[in-house]
Enzyme design. Structure first.
Site, PDB file in Angstrom:
ATOM      1  N   SER A   1       0.839  -1.202   0.000  1.00 51.36           N
ATOM      2  CA  SER A   1       0.000   0.000   0.000  1.00 51.36           C
ATOM      3  C   SER A   1       0.868   1.244   0.000  1.00 51.36           C
ATOM      4  O   SER A   1       1.977   1.249   0.570  1.00 51.36           O
ATOM      5  CB  SER A   1      -0.865  -0.022   1.264  1.00 51.36           C
ATOM      6  OG  SER A   1      -1.454   1.236   1.471  1.00 51.36           O
TER       7      SER A   1
ATOM      8  N   TYR B   1      -1.583  -1.200  10.704  1.00 48.72           N
ATOM      9  CA  TYR B   1      -1.858  -1.735   9.363  1.00 48.72           C
ATOM     10  C   TYR B   1      -0.683  -1.408   8.433  1.00 48.72           C
ATOM     11  O   TYR B   1      -0.138  -2.289   7.742  1.00 48.72           O
ATOM     12  CB  TYR B   1      -3.160  -1.120   8.816  1.00 48.72           C
ATOM     13  CG  TYR B   1      -3.341  -1.320   7.331  1.00 48.72           C
ATOM     14  CD1 TYR B   1      -3.629  -2.569   6.806  1.00 48.72           C
ATOM     15  CD2 TYR B   1      -3.193  -0.243   6.441  1.00 48.72           C
ATOM     16  CE1 TYR B   1      -3.766  -2.752   5.432  1.00 48.72           C
ATOM     17  CE2 TYR B   1      -3.333  -0.421   5.077  1.00 48.72           C
ATOM     18  CZ  TYR B   1      -3.618  -1.674   4.579  1.00 48.72           C
ATOM     19  OH  TYR B   1      -3.748  -1.856   3.226  1.00 48.72           O
TER      20      TYR B   1
ATOM     21  N   LYS C   1       2.222  -3.887   6.454  1.00 53.25           N
ATOM     22  CA  LYS C   1       2.588  -3.884   5.026  1.00 53.25           C
ATOM     23  C   LYS C   1       4.100  -3.691   4.861  1.00 53.25           C
ATOM     24  O   LYS C   1       4.747  -4.374   4.056  1.00 53.25           O
ATOM     25  CB  LYS C   1       1.832  -2.773   4.278  1.00 53.25           C
ATOM     26  CG  LYS C   1       0.336  -2.976   4.202  1.00 53.25           C
ATOM     27  CD  LYS C   1      -0.015  -4.182   3.362  1.00 53.25           C
ATOM     28  CE  LYS C   1      -1.498  -4.453   3.280  1.00 53.25           C
ATOM     29  NZ  LYS C   1      -1.833  -5.746   2.699  1.00 53.25           N
TER      30      LYS C   1
END
Ligand code: NAD
Ligand code: UD1
Length: 341
Positions: free
Chosen positions: A124, A149, A153
């Site tokens: 992302s 989050y 990643k």
């Protein structure tokens, strides 16, 4: 030989499965349906005339992962499965780090055991954190992330790079997605965020247009943009899905060990430009109020897409107006997502 698509009934996964089936690939999906619905499979069949093989199961379940690998001849993997809300991850960091990282570990262990060497990973733009300058280039500093989050990643990118460097034959690509919008032009598949109040702009706009929410809050109008509102790189999900086929093709035809690519349009669109596009395609006014900025928001974000253009031979085709048209088409045809009401 099949492509294993983890999270294949989710938003991006389902669109990628359609593109894979359309070019004649055999597809095996594993998804625990924690954020998607089984009805997606019928919709994929309605679009493509083909039905992918489906396992309902969790990638945290090592026995399930082993069963999938031993029952199928897997050539390569596209790994979408994971939890994806930055805001939720701040409330439940352990759940996010555990699910996203251990799922990936389980896949890597099974790959090693079954001699499956190629994997494309959903990363992302969040790994860029709050960049000092835009556009974001793949060589820019990453890792100053704003949420667990984002951390998951970033750590998975590092894990894949390290894993590939320590072993012969393994090849990985991490794709850094910018802001995902749009839906399949058929209106049969799209983003289903259920009955919740969305965090993201596009699902919020479409719910206001459907009368399910009263008005849009525009978070700030004093950014350094044409109208002062925040600027993002909105990419159509079908373009993004095709980016995965380009990445697989690259893995199949080169000796790359590990690489990262941005998937975006390379262009920024403001909140009010997107609002105007939705007003045009829907023929309705969108009531909105300017509010304070949202804590944690980056002012501006858009991708450098030169690397993906040059090396993957991939380029986004859809404009943000196309995205508005297809998001709206999906939402009108499925006002409550895949559920009937
Ligand atoms: P999604 O939630 O629609 O799809 C993810 C799918 O994975 C869901 O179907 C869910 O049920 C499944 N899943 C989750 N945990 C699982 C587990 N432990 N085992 C098996 N299945 C599991 O999300 P999406 O928008 O399609 O995103 C796909 C990937 O792309 C995610 O990894 C996400 O972090 C990443 N990503 C998404 C965006 C975006 O804007 N949508 C942006 C950047 C990156
Ligand atoms: C958000 C998430 C990010 C995630 C990304 C993609 C936050 C702080 N960030 O980023 O972790 O990776 O989605 O899923 O949640 N906006 C409004 N009103 C709204 C909603 C958004 O004005 O009701 C504005 C935002 O300020 C921003 C733009 O719209 O300028 C896009 O917002 P959003 O869709 O939430 O995406 P990101 O902020 O890029």
């Amino acid at each position: 030989m099949s492509v294993l698509v983890t999270g294949g009934t989710g938003f991006i996964g389902s669109h990628t499965v359609v593109e894979l089936l359309n070019v004649g690939e055999d597809v095996v999906i594993v998804d625990n349906l924690c954020n998607s619905r089984i009805e997606v499979l019928e919709r994929i069949t309605a679009i493509t005339g083909k039905t992918p093989k489906f396992y309902k199961g969790d990638l945290l379940d090592v026995e399930l992962v082993e069963r999938v690998f031993s029952e199928n001849k897997i050539d390569s993997i596209i790994h979408f499965a994971g939890l994806k809300s930055g805001a939720e991850s701040i409330l439940e960091p352990g759940k996010y780090l555990n699910t996203n990282i251990i799922s990936t570990f389980n896949l890597l262990n099974a790959m090693e055991k079954h001699n499956v060497y190629k994997l494309v990973f959903s990363s992302s733009a969040t790994v860029y954190g709050t960049p000092e300058e835009v556009p974001d280039y793949e060589i820019d500093l990453v890792g100053k992330v704003c949420s667990p989050y984002g951390l998951s990643k970033y750590l998975i990118e590092l894990l894949l790079k390290d894993f590939a460097s320590q072993r012969k034959d393994f090849k990985f690509i991490a794709l850094r997605y910018f802001n995902l919008v749009g839906a399949h032009p058929s209106g049969l598949i799209g983003e289903d965020d259920g009955q919740s109040i969305p965090n993201n702009l596009v699902p919020y706009i479409t719910k206001v247009l459907l009368g399910q929410l009263p008005y849009l809050k525009v978070y700030g109008n004093s950014y350094d943009t044409v109208d002062g509102t925040g600027l993002r790189d909105y990419i159509h999900v079908v373009d993004l899905a095709k980016g995965h086929l380009a990445a697989l093709n690259y893995l199949n035809n080169t000796d790359v060990k590990f690489d990262v690519f941005n998937l975006g349009t390379g262009k920024g669109t403001t909140v009010l430009q997107l609002v105007a596009a939705f007003e045009k395609v829907s023929g309705k006014k969108i009531p909105y109020q300017i509010t304070d900025i949202r804590p944690g928001d980056v002012p501006l974000s858009f991708a450098s897409v030169e690397k993906a253009n040059k090396i993957l031979g991939w380029k986004a085709e859809y404009t943000y107006e196309d995205c508005a048209r297809d998001s709206w088409n999906w939402q009108v045809k499925n006002p409550y997502g895949y559920s009937k009401e």
